[in-house]
Enzyme design. Sequence first.
Site, PDB file in Angstrom:
ATOM      1  CB  ALA A 192      -0.935  -0.002   1.200  1.00 36.84           C
ATOM      2  CE1 TYR A 193       5.006   5.682   3.126  1.00 36.96           C
ATOM      3  CE2 TYR A 193       6.808   4.497   2.076  1.00 36.96           C
ATOM      4  CZ  TYR A 193       6.323   5.626   2.702  1.00 36.96           C
ATOM      5  OH  TYR A 193       7.154   6.714   2.896  1.00 36.96           O
ATOM      6  CB  SER A 194       5.405   0.279  -2.532  1.00 40.06           C
ATOM      7  OG  SER A 194       6.309  -0.163  -1.536  1.00 40.06           O
ATOM      8  CB  SER A 223       0.180   5.331  -1.401  1.00 43.50           C
ATOM      9  OG  SER A 223       1.278   5.377  -0.511  1.00 43.50           O
ATOM     10  CE  LYS A 224       4.605   8.368   0.884  1.00 46.49           C
ATOM     11  NZ  LYS A 224       4.204   9.765   1.196  1.00 46.49           N
TER      12      LYS A 224
END
Length: 249
Positions: A155-157, A159-160
């Site tokens: 999710a973090y990857s 989203s960025k």
Amino acid sequence: MITFEGRFSGRAAIVTGGASGLGRDVAARIIAEGGQVSLWDVNAEALEAARQETGAAHSRAIDVSDHAAVAHAAAETVAALGRIDVLVCSAGITGATAAVQDYPIDSWLRVFDINVNGLFYCCRALVPHMVEAGYGRIVNVASVAGKEGNPNASAYSASKAAVIGFTKSLGKELADKGVVANTLTPATFDSPILEQLPASQVDYMRSKIPMGRLGNVEESAAMVCFMASEECSFTTAATFDTSGGRTTF
């Protein structure tokens, strides 16, 4: 911290995620260099402490994932400061650390609500003021994870990566309007956001940095402040790395 006297004289900035970490350090530096800053953050208690410590002219407790609240806060801040020349979108969360098949749906949605949707709401609300003035600097904080992807951080990857793509689009839209928009893609640096991660994940990310250490917040704050300044005048829709050699493109 090396500062450049007067670099932000007469300028007004909004910094999201401004109560701690990179956002707070960026705000402190802009103020030290002559600018006015409005700090936005969801943590009201930490926000008030940061306002007092940095000397920020204005602050607003806000969850950037609420688009109506962002629109209201933007209007309030413009009225309070008289103008907005700089927007630094530093608010973000890491989400869960888990393999894709085990990734909690609620964590996935919350990561995108803050890291992508919230950033979009802020840019959407403030861009018209910059275009009207014929000047603006937008700095959206992404991550090397958005370029390379970190395992167990889908999710973090993702989203960025979205932040990088969004900013490239925005920068091209605004290129002839006096407003530039760029993205910071730091490798892991020492900040409160690391408290959201297990030590094993931090160790993994450190192991990928050729310099063999985490960054420090001052290094990324220095890059953001260049990106937010008048000096950054012919670069837009771009990414700036502070990665200790991890990313080379």
